[in-house]
Motif scaffolding. Structure first.
Motif, PDB file in Angstrom:
ATOM      1  N   ALA A 165       0.825  -1.209   0.000  1.00  0.00           N
ATOM      2  CA  ALA A 165       0.000   0.000   0.000  1.00  0.00           C
ATOM      3  C   ALA A 165       0.854   1.253   0.000  1.00  0.00           C
ATOM      4  O   ALA A 165       0.452   2.296  -0.518  1.00  0.00           O
ATOM      5  CB  ALA A 165      -0.938   0.002   1.212  1.00  0.00           C
ATOM      6  N   ASP A 166       2.076   1.166   0.560  1.00  0.00           N
ATOM      7  CA  ASP A 166       2.863   2.377   0.789  1.00  0.00           C
ATOM      8  C   ASP A 166       4.237   2.354   0.131  1.00  0.00           C
ATOM      9  O   ASP A 166       5.153   3.031   0.587  1.00  0.00           O
ATOM     10  CB  ASP A 166       3.023   2.624   2.292  1.00  0.00           C
ATOM     11  CG  ASP A 166       3.630   1.439   3.027  1.00  0.00           C
ATOM     12  OD1 ASP A 166       3.815   0.382   2.399  1.00  0.00           O
ATOM     13  OD2 ASP A 166       3.927   1.563   4.220  1.00  0.00           O
TER      14      ASP A 166
ATOM     15  N   SER B 104      -6.503  -0.328   4.208  1.00  0.00           N
ATOM     16  CA  SER B 104      -5.169  -0.029   4.721  1.00  0.00           C
ATOM     17  C   SER B 104      -5.147   1.305   5.468  1.00  0.00           C
ATOM     18  O   SER B 104      -5.870   2.229   5.142  1.00  0.00           O
ATOM     19  CB  SER B 104      -4.181   0.034   3.550  1.00  0.00           C
ATOM     20  OG  SER B 104      -2.965   0.630   3.945  1.00  0.00           O
ATOM     21  N   ARG B 105      -4.272   1.388   6.449  1.00  0.00           N
ATOM     22  CA  ARG B 105      -4.042   2.678   7.106  1.00  0.00           C
ATOM     23  C   ARG B 105      -3.067   3.514   6.288  1.00  0.00           C
ATOM     24  O   ARG B 105      -2.772   4.644   6.624  1.00  0.00           O
ATOM     25  CB  ARG B 105      -3.511   2.468   8.524  1.00  0.00           C
ATOM     26  CG  ARG B 105      -2.181   1.754   8.603  1.00  0.00           C
ATOM     27  CD  ARG B 105      -1.743   1.567  10.054  1.00  0.00           C
ATOM     28  NE  ARG B 105      -0.427   0.980  10.166  1.00  0.00           N
ATOM     29  CZ  ARG B 105      -0.182  -0.322  10.244  1.00  0.00           C
ATOM     30  NH1 ARG B 105      -1.184  -1.170  10.201  1.00  0.00           N
ATOM     31  NH2 ARG B 105       1.052  -0.783  10.370  1.00  0.00           N
ATOM     32  N   HIS B 106      -2.528   2.927   5.211  1.00  0.00           N
ATOM     33  CA  HIS B 106      -1.581   3.617   4.342  1.00  0.00           C
ATOM     34  C   HIS B 106      -2.164   3.737   2.931  1.00  0.00           C
ATOM     35  O   HIS B 106      -2.097   2.791   2.158  1.00  0.00           O
ATOM     36  CB  HIS B 106      -0.255   2.849   4.267  1.00  0.00           C
ATOM     37  CG  HIS B 106       0.497   2.825   5.552  1.00  0.00           C
ATOM     38  ND1 HIS B 106       1.159   1.706   6.011  1.00  0.00           N
ATOM     39  CD2 HIS B 106       0.701   3.777   6.482  1.00  0.00           C
ATOM     40  CE1 HIS B 106       1.742   1.987   7.155  1.00  0.00           C
ATOM     41  NE2 HIS B 106       1.477   3.243   7.471  1.00  0.00           N
ATOM     42  N   PHE B 107      -2.730   4.866   2.634  1.00  0.00           N
ATOM     43  CA  PHE B 107      -3.215   5.170   1.294  1.00  0.00           C
ATOM     44  C   PHE B 107      -4.450   4.344   0.919  1.00  0.00           C
ATOM     45  O   PHE B 107      -4.966   3.567   1.709  1.00  0.00           O
ATOM     46  CB  PHE B 107      -2.100   5.006   0.251  1.00  0.00           C
ATOM     47  CG  PHE B 107      -0.875   5.803   0.557  1.00  0.00           C
ATOM     48  CD1 PHE B 107      -0.891   7.178   0.426  1.00  0.00           C
ATOM     49  CD2 PHE B 107       0.278   5.191   1.015  1.00  0.00           C
ATOM     50  CE1 PHE B 107       0.242   7.931   0.724  1.00  0.00           C
ATOM     51  CE2 PHE B 107       1.412   5.926   1.318  1.00  0.00           C
ATOM     52  CZ  PHE B 107       1.387   7.303   1.166  1.00  0.00           C
TER      53      PHE B 107
ATOM     54  N   PHE C  77     -13.322   3.778   8.250  1.00  0.00           N
ATOM     55  CA  PHE C  77     -12.700   5.012   8.748  1.00  0.00           C
ATOM     56  C   PHE C  77     -11.296   5.180   8.172  1.00  0.00           C
ATOM     57  O   PHE C  77     -10.899   6.283   7.774  1.00  0.00           O
ATOM     58  CB  PHE C  77     -12.648   5.008  10.272  1.00  0.00           C
ATOM     59  CG  PHE C  77     -11.950   6.217  10.850  1.00  0.00           C
ATOM     60  CD1 PHE C  77     -12.620   7.420  10.992  1.00  0.00           C
ATOM     61  CD2 PHE C  77     -10.622   6.151  11.231  1.00  0.00           C
ATOM     62  CE1 PHE C  77     -11.975   8.543  11.507  1.00  0.00           C
ATOM     63  CE2 PHE C  77      -9.968   7.257  11.746  1.00  0.00           C
ATOM     64  CZ  PHE C  77     -10.654   8.457  11.879  1.00  0.00           C
ATOM     65  N   ASN C  78     -10.512   4.085   8.144  1.00  0.00           N
ATOM     66  CA  ASN C  78      -9.168   4.164   7.571  1.00  0.00           C
ATOM     67  C   ASN C  78      -9.201   4.787   6.185  1.00  0.00           C
ATOM     68  O   ASN C  78      -8.378   5.637   5.832  1.00  0.00           O
ATOM     69  CB  ASN C  78      -8.555   2.762   7.471  1.00  0.00           C
ATOM     70  CG  ASN C  78      -8.055   2.237   8.809  1.00  0.00           C
ATOM     71  OD1 ASN C  78      -8.030   2.950   9.805  1.00  0.00           O
ATOM     72  ND2 ASN C  78      -7.665   0.981   8.830  1.00  0.00           N
ATOM     73  N   MET C  79     -10.165   4.369   5.385  1.00  0.00           N
ATOM     74  CA  MET C  79     -10.223   4.816   4.002  1.00  0.00           C
ATOM     75  C   MET C  79     -10.755   6.236   3.894  1.00  0.00           C
ATOM     76  O   MET C  79     -10.221   7.061   3.146  1.00  0.00           O
ATOM     77  CB  MET C  79     -11.071   3.841   3.186  1.00  0.00           C
ATOM     78  CG  MET C  79     -10.528   2.419   3.228  1.00  0.00           C
ATOM     79  SD  MET C  79     -11.330   1.311   2.081  1.00  0.00           S
ATOM     80  CE  MET C  79     -10.683   1.927   0.531  1.00  0.00           C
TER      81      MET C  79
END
Length: 783
Positions: free
Chosen positions: A82-83, A315-318, A372-374
């Motif tokens: 993801a990152d 993902s919490r990344h992007f 929420f992450n997204m």
């Protein structure tokens, strides 16, 4: 004009139960949703019981990292993260960790079995070949999102040597030993910036020169041998080895900077890591609504789509890309020749693509955390403001499209500092890829403003959170309303507001006031006004938003809604593009349905499906296909995009036709690979198309619960073919959760609950009215 109502989160003090307080069947609040669907999941694992020589490999992931597992069951030829970005516009893959033995890989096994468990993300492989055999297990941990684990056992009678394929010098990594059972690789300064970018505030945009800093650590239970910079291991008969492979980037500074493991690991550690992974997958299912569908191919695709959702998104990344983790690499041999399998779009997020549909799916299915992450990544206000003038001209502009002059239109009235707009295809910081001036204008299909903001509205309604409402949902709706206000023009001829020339959801249609954009503008303006009123904010603005919204022209004639202003309704449909914009008559802007003519919606959807040849290629009906790109082969564009079919199915469900919703979404079953495992965008075009999985998984919930305009409808659009079905914890307005069961086509029970407390129950099909009075939630059945 009918009044439209919206429901907003409030402080809940008490609840009023209706019907009966008797519990439907045995009450057991401790039963998690995983337990309810575990048996269903196990029916539909991905399985190869013979070597899949011509089939696509299985996709695996844990939302942060993933890839296509090798058919040998020994790792991943390439991995995506993801990152890991080569620049702010494009992700890049890395060589994955894999064990390689050319003598094995160049032969077809005598006996073979491979299974990917969709309840735990664990891949098991058994491989018998001329000279020996082995068994392996692989998973990308849902517990430790940096971690891949591989266990392999030599079940043959001879020793076997495996080369370790890892990102090395030619891939931009400096590799060193940690100890005799461990290796480490770190990106070199020659390919990556010396000082990596650490995000403390992820809404801060990276510089254009940014490259991701990456570090990996490989640890084994056995000796890793080295010869001239290459690494291998040897397994004796009946010997097992376990490998842990961790990948870190500068986005997780603490993990990135931590010291490598000082010693090796034990084979017994595998079971611990496996149990942690399985428990974490179980938790994801526990935190998501459970739906028990009738057994069959439709249910198979539904549960596999849930797996794909968890594996690739949240993902919490992007935000995820269209084929997140599932892109075939050019070096996989014959697979690279499949139709356009290498079209990655650089793995960047699309607003109403995999990113938007995945966020919609998590919100609809009740997984608040992943939604929420997204949404937290979607809302980057400075970039959304910057998009406005980057994407659209101020004043008059002559619109050209593919060499033709469409017309001269007035666009922005000026530079409104409060206006926001999403982009079509986005960079890491949600800035739009600017297509302005290149003649394609693909990013001018700005219906997506309502699409993505409807997810924020749904989230705030389903999961009441006062801070999120004030800091995110309302400011976003306000910014979008200000954008539409700047773009709408008054037309003296019809005494209404119309939009200038734009691109439709049908991306090869450019016209004045497309239906999807007009409905989106109306919905955004009304929604912003209602939120402002509820919050006691922006009185003058909300009155202006309502005035404009009520005067927007919605293209239509006496019988049908039309694609655009002055449409004669004769444009042919079918094929890849087809006619798409009619979906906005019902979804996702469902709160606006009472303002439209329901019978006209029904007629329009029916006629549109006919014009689209029930999703088939327009060439099948003797029509001419307008190709998205001149070089594309006609056969590669035959048939409707699967996510568009699902979007029509959602519109059908909210228009009240469960049978149509089932039939239209079943179109996806015709776009699977020959093994029935992989969903394509359309016929043999782009496998692992994530917005198709995410949109499909939303269709059954829409048949079971619909919540809008102060009303919760239960079993509103169940297809006649479904006689026995149950569901648990589907979210609805004001934080209410809904469960229900049908047996033999009749409702057995329905429950509404809030924070674990039952607030309503019925033993027959019932809709519920939800009202707020003196900060109390009042729930009453609708007779």
């Amino acid at each position: 004009m009918k009044k439209i109502f919206f429901v907003f989160p409030v402080v809940f003090i008490s609840f009023v139960a209706v019907c009966s307080s008797e519990e439907p069947g045995r009450s057991d609040e401790a039963v998690g949703n995983y337990s309810r669907i575990a048996a269903e999941l196990q029916k539909y694992n991905f399985v190869f019981d013979a070597f899949p020589d011509e089939e696509l490999p299985f996709l695996m992931g844990n939302s942060e990292m993933g890839g296509l597992a090798s058919k040998s069951g020994t790792g991943f030829p390439f991995m995506w993260f993801a990152d890991v970005w080569k620049n702010p516009s494009s992700r890049t893959s890395l060589l994955g960790f894999q064990l390689s033995n050319s003598a094995i890989e160049n032969t077809i096994p005598d006996k073979y079995f491979q299974q990917l468990d969709i309840s735990s993300g664990i891949l098991n492989t058994s491989y018998l070949y001329d000279e020996g055999s082995y068994e392996s297990e692989i998973f990308l941990s849902m517990d430790d999102l940096h971690l891949m684990v591989l266990k392999i056992k030599n079940t043959g009678e001879k020793p076997c040597t495996w080369e370790l394929l890892i990102p090395g010098k030619t891939d931009g990594f400096r590799v060193s030993r940690i100890h005799n059972k461990g290796l480490e690789g770190i990106t070199t300064d020659s390919l990556f910036r010396k000082s990596f970018w650490n995000i403390e505030n992820h809404r801060a945009a990276p510089l254009d020169s940014f490259f991701t800093k990456v570090r990996w650590c490989l640890t084994s239970t056995i000796q890793i041998n080295e010869s001239k910079g290459d690494f291998d291991i040897t397994l004796n008969p009946n010997e097992s080895a376990v490998f842990t492979y961790r990948v870190f980037t500068g986005y997780d500074q603490n993990e990135y900077l931590q010291q490598p493991e000082a010693g090796g690991i034990n084979v017994s550690d595998f079971e611990i890591l496996k149990d942690l992974n399985t428990a974490a997958w179980k938790k994801q299912y526990d935190n998501t609504a459970a739906i028990i569908l009738p057994e069959g191919d439709y249910a198979k695709l539904f549960y596999r789509s849930m797996y794909m959702l968890f594996a690739t998104s949240g993902s919490r990344h992007f935000l995820p890309g269209e084929t997140q983790f599932g892109t075939l690499h050019r070096d996989i041999g014959h697979l690279a020749d499949r139709s356009f399998s290498n079209c990655l779009w650089d793995m960047n997020p699309f607003t109403y693509g995999a990113a938007g549909w995945s966020a919609m799916a998590f919100t609809t299915l009740g997984n608040e955390k992943l939604a929420f992450n997204m949404l937290n990544w979607f809302y980057q206000p400075e970039s959304l403001k910057k998009n406005v003038t980057n994407m659209f001209p101020v004043g008059k502009y002559t619109l050209h499209f593919r060499g033709d002059t469409v017309g001269n239109y007035h666009y922005l009235k000026g530079d409104n500092p409060n206006a926001m707009t999403f982009g079509h295809e986005n960079k890491t910081n949600m800035e739009n890829f600017n297509w302005f001036g290149d003649g394609s204008h693909v990013d001018w299909q700005i219906h997506y403003n309502a699409f993505v903001s409807s997810i924020f509205h749904m989230y705030s309604s389903f999961y009441p959170n006062d801070e999120f409402l004030h800091s995110t949902t309302y400011p976003l709706l306000k910014g979008l309303a200000e954008f539409w206000k700047e773009l709408l023009n008054w037309n003296d001829e019809i005494n209404a507001y119309v939009l200038p020339g734009l691109v439709s959801l049908t991306e090869d249609l450019v016209a004045e006031n497309p239906l999807d954009a007009a409905i989106s503008a109306k919905w955004n303006l009304l929604m912003a006004a209602e939120y402002a009123q509820r919050l006691g904010l922006d009185r003058e603005l909300r009155e202006e938003w309502r005035r404009i919204a009520n005067l927007i022209n919605i293209p239509q004639n006496d019988k049908y809604y039309l694609e655009f202003f002055k449409d004669d309704g004769q444009r042919s449909g079918g094929g890849y593009q087809g006619i798409r914009g009619m979906v906005y008559l019902a979804y996702p802007v469902k709160e606006i349905i009472p303002l439209l003519d329901r019978e006209k919606i029904r007629r329009t959807l029916d006629r549109t499906w006919e014009r689209n040849n029930a999703g088939k290629s327009s060439s099948d009906a003797g029509h001419t296909v307008v190709l998205e790109k001149p070089e594309l082969n006609l056969e590669q564009l035959s048939g409707m995009i699967t996510f568009v079919a699902n979007w029509f199915a959602l519109a059908e469900a909210y228009a009240g036709s469960g049978d149509n919703a089932y039939d239209v979404s079943s179109y996806c079953l015709t776009k699977l690979d020959t093994a029935g495992n992989i969903l394509f965008e359309t016929d043999n075009l782009r496998p692992y198309y994530m917005d198709s999985y995410a949109s499909f998984v939303i269709v059954p919930p829409s048949m079971l619960v619909q919540s809008m305009n102060d009303t919760i409808k239960v079993f509103p659009a169940v297809p006649g073919i479904w006689k026995d079905i149950s569901f648990y914890d589907l979210p609805a307005e004001n934080g209410i959760r809904v469960s229900g069961k049908m047996t033999g086509g009749a409702v057995e029970w329905i429950k509404l609950h809030k924070e674990g407390k039952e607030i309503a129950m019925s033993r027959e099909k019932t809709n519920f009215e939800v009202k707020i009075k003196n900060n109390r939630v009042i729930v009453n059945p609708i007779k």
